[in-house]
Design a protein around this motif. Structure first.
Motif, PDB file in Angstrom:
ATOM      1  N   ARG A  55       6.680  69.241 -10.914  1.00  0.00           N
ATOM      2  CA  ARG A  55       5.500  69.570 -10.128  1.00  0.00           C
ATOM      3  C   ARG A  55       4.234  69.387 -10.967  1.00  0.00           C
ATOM      4  O   ARG A  55       4.219  69.689 -12.166  1.00  0.00           O
TER       5      ARG A  55
ATOM      6  N   ALA B  66      -1.861  69.735  -5.529  1.00  0.00           N
ATOM      7  CA  ALA B  66      -0.550  69.988  -6.119  1.00  0.00           C
ATOM      8  C   ALA B  66       0.511  69.205  -5.350  1.00  0.00           C
ATOM      9  O   ALA B  66       0.426  69.066  -4.124  1.00  0.00           O
ATOM     10  N   PHE B  67       1.461  68.674  -6.091  1.00  0.00           N
ATOM     11  CA  PHE B  67       2.548  67.917  -5.458  1.00  0.00           C
ATOM     12  C   PHE B  67       3.762  67.922  -6.371  1.00  0.00           C
ATOM     13  O   PHE B  67       3.692  68.341  -7.526  1.00  0.00           O
ATOM     14  N   GLU B  68       4.876  67.439  -5.833  1.00  0.00           N
ATOM     15  CA  GLU B  68       6.112  67.333  -6.599  1.00  0.00           C
ATOM     16  C   GLU B  68       6.670  65.927  -6.490  1.00  0.00           C
ATOM     17  O   GLU B  68       6.367  65.191  -5.535  1.00  0.00           O
TER      18      GLU B  68
ATOM     19  N   ASN C 161      13.266  67.306 -10.646  1.00  0.00           N
ATOM     20  CA  ASN C 161      12.108  67.759  -9.880  1.00  0.00           C
ATOM     21  C   ASN C 161      11.007  68.173 -10.847  1.00  0.00           C
ATOM     22  O   ASN C 161      11.235  68.974 -11.758  1.00  0.00           O
TER      23      ASN C 161
ATOM     24  N   SER D  82      -0.027  61.644  -6.216  1.00  0.00           N
ATOM     25  CA  SER D  82       0.021  62.669  -5.163  1.00  0.00           C
ATOM     26  C   SER D  82       0.072  62.052  -3.774  1.00  0.00           C
ATOM     27  O   SER D  82       0.053  62.773  -2.784  1.00  0.00           O
TER      28      SER D  82
ATOM     29  N   ARG E 253      -0.265  69.774 -10.830  1.00  0.00           N
ATOM     30  CA  ARG E 253      -1.378  70.407 -10.123  1.00  0.00           C
ATOM     31  C   ARG E 253      -2.696  70.055 -10.814  1.00  0.00           C
ATOM     32  O   ARG E 253      -2.750  69.880 -12.038  1.00  0.00           O
TER      33      ARG E 253
ATOM     34  N   ASN F  88       5.963  67.911  -0.960  1.00  0.00           N
ATOM     35  CA  ASN F  88       5.402  69.262  -1.068  1.00  0.00           C
ATOM     36  C   ASN F  88       3.947  69.234  -1.533  1.00  0.00           C
ATOM     37  O   ASN F  88       3.531  70.033  -2.384  1.00  0.00           O
TER      38      ASN F  88
ATOM     39  N   GLN G 193      10.562  64.095  -6.740  1.00  0.00           N
ATOM     40  CA  GLN G 193      12.001  64.329  -6.792  1.00  0.00           C
ATOM     41  C   GLN G 193      12.658  63.023  -7.188  1.00  0.00           C
ATOM     42  O   GLN G 193      12.549  62.016  -6.478  1.00  0.00           O
TER      43      GLN G 193
ATOM     44  N   SER H 159       1.451  70.736 -15.462  1.00  0.00           N
ATOM     45  CA  SER H 159       2.773  70.386 -14.939  1.00  0.00           C
ATOM     46  C   SER H 159       3.813  71.363 -15.466  1.00  0.00           C
ATOM     47  O   SER H 159       3.712  71.851 -16.606  1.00  0.00           O
ATOM     48  N   ASP H 160       4.834  71.599 -14.639  1.00  0.00           N
ATOM     49  CA  ASP H 160       5.936  72.454 -15.089  1.00  0.00           C
ATOM     50  C   ASP H 160       6.938  71.682 -15.941  1.00  0.00           C
ATOM     51  O   ASP H 160       7.989  72.214 -16.295  1.00  0.00           O
TER      52      ASP H 160
ATOM     53  N   ASN I 145       0.247  70.133  -1.204  1.00  0.00           N
ATOM     54  CA  ASN I 145      -0.416  71.249  -0.512  1.00  0.00           C
ATOM     55  C   ASN I 145      -1.615  70.747   0.304  1.00  0.00           C
ATOM     56  O   ASN I 145      -2.072  69.614   0.133  1.00  0.00           O
TER      57      ASN I 145
END
Length: 301
Positions: A262, A43-45, A260, A28, A264, A36, A47, A208-209, A38
């Motif tokens: 993400r 939370a972060f992403e 991408n 993170s 959290r 990104n 790329q 995670s997504d 927060n």
């Protein structure tokens, strides 16, 4: 075999499955490429310049988190949430007044919270000595080890502690939403009716997504990919290396391409945590089986 003979190969793609894996180390920390992020840092992403591509014929696709690091600095006293004591009693210069004491946000144990309370009371001008010159604050906090509850000591007969406002640390201390005091028989100790709850977080969850469902949490799925147990002292970094990491079904990744992803960080109640400006990281592996064509038989003519 002479030059006029030819080899005939008959292939069967289902004869061999080759294991393959993709490893990812993510953090993170913005200086390491996180985007990104927060404000609370939970939370972060990432790329990716080079996409992650899983073949569409891949089988048994799953994700495992091999290692995770989280700093155990998540505050249990939060500014504007549970950081205020309302104490009525004698002032050092005479008279009585209400002392509104705000505790700085942080991760406290009972000793640390009591020390901060005493320091702030003295700074606010509260009485600190008895009639004989002995050090004696208005109130103090101490543990009752046998019951895991907190003792609130009232040192003077006219002292009250108001736990009715919602922004008091009553839940951590185990007290009900009541006005305690005054007590004519002071000094005396009042035992909290409930067990102290300084440990507001029992363990961490990272989601995670990258996955659709993740680890099943009772009867729910929340894209959780790992659990991080708290096994260090406050202010230390947790390094979680599970002996047998959970294998999370991610067959939906077959045939997909991701640039991408993400992540959290939450507590055990799936509430986003405040990382207190510390970073968390994890090393995960995507594993799958790729069908490979092999010669089933050979003939000559």
């Amino acid at each position: 075999m002479n030059k006029n003979q030819y080899i005939i190969y008959i292939y069967n793609k289902k004869n061999m499955l080759v294991p393959e894996e993709i490893s990812l180390l993510v953090s993170s920390d913005p200086s390491q490429g996180a985007v990104n992020v927060n404000p609370q840092g939970n939370a972060f992403e990432i790329q990716l310049d080079e996409e992650i591509a899983i073949p569409k014929d891949a089988l048994n696709v799953h994700v495992s988190v091999e290692e995770a690091t989280v700093w155990w600095t998540v505050p249990n006293i939060l500014t504007g949430v549970n950081d205020t004591f309302y104490i009525f009693g004698d002032a050092a210069g005479g008279g009585t007044q209400l002392f509104t004491i705000q505790i700085q946000q942080g991760l406290y144990d009972l000793t640390g919270l009591n020390n901060s309370l005493q320091s702030e009371l003295e700074a606010a001008g509260a009485r600190t000595v008895d009639g004989l010159g002995n050090p004696l604050p208005l109130v103090s906090l101490s543990p009752d080890d046998a019951t895991q509850k907190v003792l609130l000591r009232f040192n003077y007969p006219n002292v009250t502690v108001d736990f009715t406002p919602a922004n008091t640390p009553r839940e951590i201390l185990g007290f009900d939403a009541l006005l305690y005091g005054p007590f004519v028989g002071a000094p005396l100790n009042i035992l909290a009716p409930n067990v102290a709850a300084f440990n507001q977080v029992n363990y961490f969850l990272i989601a995670s997504d990258l996955v659709q469902k993740g680890i099943r949490f009772n009867n729910r799925y929340n894209q959780v990919i790992t659990q991080v147990l708290i096994n260090v002292a406050p202010g230390s970094q947790i390094v979680s290396t599970p002996f047998n990491p959970a294998k999370i079904n991610a067959q939906e990744l077959a045939g997909s391409k991701r640039t991408n992803i993400r992540f959290r960080l939450t507590d055990d109640k799936l509430r986003p945590v405040d990382t207190n400006n510390e970073y968390f990281s994890l090393r995960l592996v995507i594993r799958y089986l790729r069908p490979m064509a092999i010669a089933k038989s050979v003939g000559y003519y």
